[in-house]
Write a protein that holds these residues in place. Sequence first.
Motif, PDB file in Angstrom:
ATOM      1  N   GLY A   3      81.046   8.576  70.294  1.00 52.16           N
ATOM      2  CA  GLY A   3      80.400   9.614  69.492  1.00 52.16           C
ATOM      3  C   GLY A   3      80.339   9.183  68.040  1.00 52.16           C
ATOM      4  N   PHE A   4      79.146   9.201  67.465  1.00 53.05           N
ATOM      5  CA  PHE A   4      78.962   8.761  66.078  1.00 53.05           C
ATOM      6  C   PHE A   4      78.520   9.961  65.242  1.00 53.05           C
ATOM      7  N   ASN A   5      79.432  10.437  64.396  1.00 50.99           N
ATOM      8  CA  ASN A   5      79.172  11.625  63.568  1.00 50.99           C
ATOM      9  C   ASN A   5      78.988  12.895  64.402  1.00 50.99           C
ATOM     10  N   VAL A   6      79.449  12.909  65.637  1.00 50.39           N
ATOM     11  CA  VAL A   6      79.390  14.109  66.476  1.00 50.39           C
ATOM     12  C   VAL A   6      80.751  14.316  67.137  1.00 50.39           C
ATOM     13  N   ARG A   7      80.975  15.516  67.634  1.00 44.86           N
ATOM     14  CA  ARG A   7      82.220  15.860  68.316  1.00 44.86           C
ATOM     15  C   ARG A   7      81.904  16.405  69.715  1.00 44.86           C
ATOM     16  N   PRO A   8      82.841  16.295  70.650  1.00 41.05           N
ATOM     17  CA  PRO A   8      82.604  16.891  71.970  1.00 41.05           C
ATOM     18  C   PRO A   8      82.742  18.409  71.936  1.00 41.05           C
ATOM     19  N   VAL A   9      81.937  19.103  72.735  1.00 43.30           N
ATOM     20  CA  VAL A   9      82.092  20.550  72.857  1.00 43.30           C
ATOM     21  C   VAL A   9      83.369  20.822  73.667  1.00 43.30           C
ATOM     22  N   SER A  10      83.888  22.061  73.562  1.00 49.12           N
ATOM     23  CA  SER A  10      85.191  22.369  74.170  1.00 49.12           C
ATOM     24  C   SER A  10      85.201  22.106  75.677  1.00 49.12           C
ATOM     25  N   GLY A  11      84.127  22.487  76.356  1.00 49.58           N
ATOM     26  CA  GLY A  11      84.048  22.267  77.798  1.00 49.58           C
ATOM     27  C   GLY A  11      84.056  20.797  78.155  1.00 49.58           C
ATOM     28  N   ALA A  12      83.450  19.974  77.302  1.00 48.51           N
ATOM     29  CA  ALA A  12      83.380  18.533  77.559  1.00 48.51           C
ATOM     30  C   ALA A  12      84.755  17.890  77.428  1.00 48.51           C
ATOM     31  N   GLU A  13      85.547  18.361  76.469  1.00 47.59           N
ATOM     32  CA  GLU A  13      86.885  17.795  76.261  1.00 47.59           C
ATOM     33  C   GLU A  13      87.780  18.035  77.480  1.00 47.59           C
ATOM     34  N   SER A  14      87.786  19.274  78.000  1.00 49.43           N
ATOM     35  CA  SER A  14      88.630  19.585  79.163  1.00 49.43           C
ATOM     36  C   SER A  14      88.149  18.824  80.401  1.00 49.43           C
ATOM     37  N   LEU A  15      86.802  18.686  80.537  1.00 46.28           N
ATOM     38  CA  LEU A  15      86.258  17.947  81.678  1.00 46.28           C
ATOM     39  C   LEU A  15      86.600  16.463  81.572  1.00 46.28           C
ATOM     40  N   ASP A  54      87.218   8.376  78.760  1.00 48.36           N
ATOM     41  CA  ASP A  54      87.645   8.063  77.395  1.00 48.36           C
ATOM     42  C   ASP A  54      86.526   8.411  76.413  1.00 48.36           C
ATOM     43  N   ILE A  55      86.818   9.342  75.481  1.00 44.68           N
ATOM     44  CA  ILE A  55      85.848   9.703  74.442  1.00 44.68           C
ATOM     45  C   ILE A  55      86.377   9.219  73.104  1.00 44.68           C
ATOM     46  N   ARG A  56      85.557   8.430  72.389  1.00 37.12           N
ATOM     47  CA  ARG A  56      85.930   7.951  71.053  1.00 37.12           C
ATOM     48  C   ARG A  56      84.890   8.434  70.056  1.00 37.12           C
ATOM     49  N   THR A  57      85.362   9.001  68.940  1.00 39.71           N
ATOM     50  CA  THR A  57      84.423   9.469  67.912  1.00 39.71           C
ATOM     51  C   THR A  57      84.681   8.719  66.605  1.00 39.71           C
ATOM     52  N   TYR A  58      83.581   8.426  65.906  1.00 41.23           N
ATOM     53  CA  TYR A  58      83.655   7.630  64.683  1.00 41.23           C
ATOM     54  C   TYR A  58      82.702   8.171  63.624  1.00 41.23           C
ATOM     55  N   THR A  59      83.005   7.834  62.374  1.00 42.41           N
ATOM     56  CA  THR A  59      82.050   8.075  61.278  1.00 42.41           C
ATOM     57  C   THR A  59      81.654   6.764  60.614  1.00 42.41           C
ATOM     58  N   ILE A  60      82.393   5.698  60.887  1.00 40.91           N
ATOM     59  CA  ILE A  60      82.084   4.367  60.351  1.00 40.91           C
ATOM     60  C   ILE A  60      81.849   3.428  61.528  1.00 40.91           C
ATOM     61  N   ILE A  61      80.765   2.690  61.494  1.00 38.11           N
ATOM     62  CA  ILE A  61      80.379   1.876  62.651  1.00 38.11           C
ATOM     63  C   ILE A  61      81.313   0.689  62.868  1.00 38.11           C
TER      64      ILE A  61
END
Length: 642
Positions: free
Chosen positions: A498-510, A517-524
């Motif tokens: 995820g680049f500059n976005v976050r998972p919705v609550s339902g997506a995190e529990s799923l 594995d979900i990884r979120t970033y703001t710097i490439i």
Amino acid sequence: MANTRINQIAKEAKVSNKEVIAKLAELGIEVEDEKAEIDEEDAQLVLDLLKEENGETISIDGPLTVQNLADAVGKSVSEVIMELMKMGTMATINQEVTFEVASLLAQKYGFNLEVAGSDEDVEEELEKLMQIQEDKEEDLKPRPPVVTVMGHVDHGKTSLLDAIRNTRVTSSEAGGITQHIGASEVSINGQKIVFLDTPGHEAFTSMRARGAQVTDIAILVVAADDGIMPQTIEAINHANAAGVPLIVAINKIDKPGANPDKVKKELADEGLLVEDWGGSVISVEVSAKKNQNIDTLLEMVLLVAEMEELRANPNKRAVGTVIEAQLDKARGPVATVLVQGGTLKVGDPIVAGVASGKVRAMINAKGKRVKQAGPSTAVEILGLSEVPLGGDQFVAVPTDKIARSVSEKRQLIQREEMLKSSQRMSLDDLFNQMNEGQVKDLNVVIKADVQGSVQAVKQSLEKLSTEEVSVRVIHGGVGAINESDVLLAAASNAIIIGFNVRPVSGAESLADKESVDIRTYTIIYKAIEDIQAAMSGLLDPELRDEDTGKAEIREVYKISGVGAVAGCYVTSGKIYRNCKVRIVRDGIIIQECELLALKRFKDDVKEVNNGYECGMSFVNYNDIKVGDIVEAYVQKEVKREL
């Protein structure tokens, strides 16, 4: 159709009884007369053959939607959809299908299909409407220049634009790096200049290239205290490939270590000779921080624009390029477009890649709503059906119907391509890949806040592919990470970036449930580093030799039935039973083999430490001499780094 009479088949196939009998004879089925009855399977076979040969022709006036097709063949929509699914085509009631698919379906029901105004004619008409007509000389009028600011990261591109338009952008950007393509307008001496701000990070090469394709002039920003860097050279190449004139802005001349002459020399080495040195490339020494020579730079832009004689026809349907696109929670799909010809008006039906719609609102660079946008104007538009891709061409078309039709056809082509690329692997394919070297895939799903970032991250990650591990982006989209993304990743054994976005609550529990594995970033940079680590985990481990000890052969004994036995003294480390050894003579490895036996006096031992004597024999090797060095080692699996 059990015990079907000849005349019943003839009536349904709309042929004579004699034709039915003749067809039965061709199939080797003999009948006594026209009143004879035949079994169900034979009757159905004859009926199908006769219908195929003498099928009734049906005509569909209008688009080849599932509804129209069902009406024409006299079947329910659900039955037609089911048949289409069996043929590998997924379609809804109002969705169009290709003529080939519709024709095959009609034949299944015993009809020959025609389209009023053939499909080819419709395609030709759509192509004509989508084509950009060449303008007549008398229709062309002067237009403002479109300028792209390019250069290496941290050389002051965004700061220079800040100074030009008196805004503060840098402070709001993550890591001080411009992450998206932006568009803005400034006026000088009553003349307008449109700026496209492209990111300077190497990872955004594709976005920078898009900027060069739609631009008239490129400003190359080079820091006076830093000089030419790799991304500077890339920027020069992009501008040259697009045939765009360059203006060099030597920035940061206020800094103590500034050396403009060094920059000019390095530019000359890259084939850009500035005017001061007798060349043709305009260069301006500026300071974005101190606001020095900014007006001079803008005047040079206007001068180059005048020499280029930039003109366009404002009196036609608008054409242009999508600069950036994103999904806004409140406003839906939002696209920043640059009008390159014609005039775009509120209410115009448009097609942009696979997206279509009617322009509901337009917002200019200053955030104000406008009703129309002429050539060289960048505006945000609302009203598209979905988020187009950055770099897609947009065209205003006469009617909504045409826009939808073109969009649906493009979506159908895109879906077919996706289905082809996502087909499950057969055993044959698997065997072929194994023979080719067992390429391993690291599957990735990318979600970002804007389409340009999706493409940039995708290209950056795919560049990490090696012969052994291939990074495969199976999906890229705009918006928050949702449940469908997690399900796709789970099914494909992928990780989500995820680049500059976050998972919705339902997506995190799923994701927790499915172990995705979900990884979120703001710097490439961080995303690239993490993917490299993941790829290292996928690589087959490297076998490394780890030395355990050395021994010197001080005596050689010849024993019948056993062979040569070495009397050794351990000079360092430990010698282990069953370890691998290298026999070294005069600094050259003469043999690599395994220990056959390791003894202390007459006893077999597991190991011999430094400073002790021992006896050794080797597997299938007897050519040993006094003075040879035995180097013992073990092989360990070591995780490789890229």
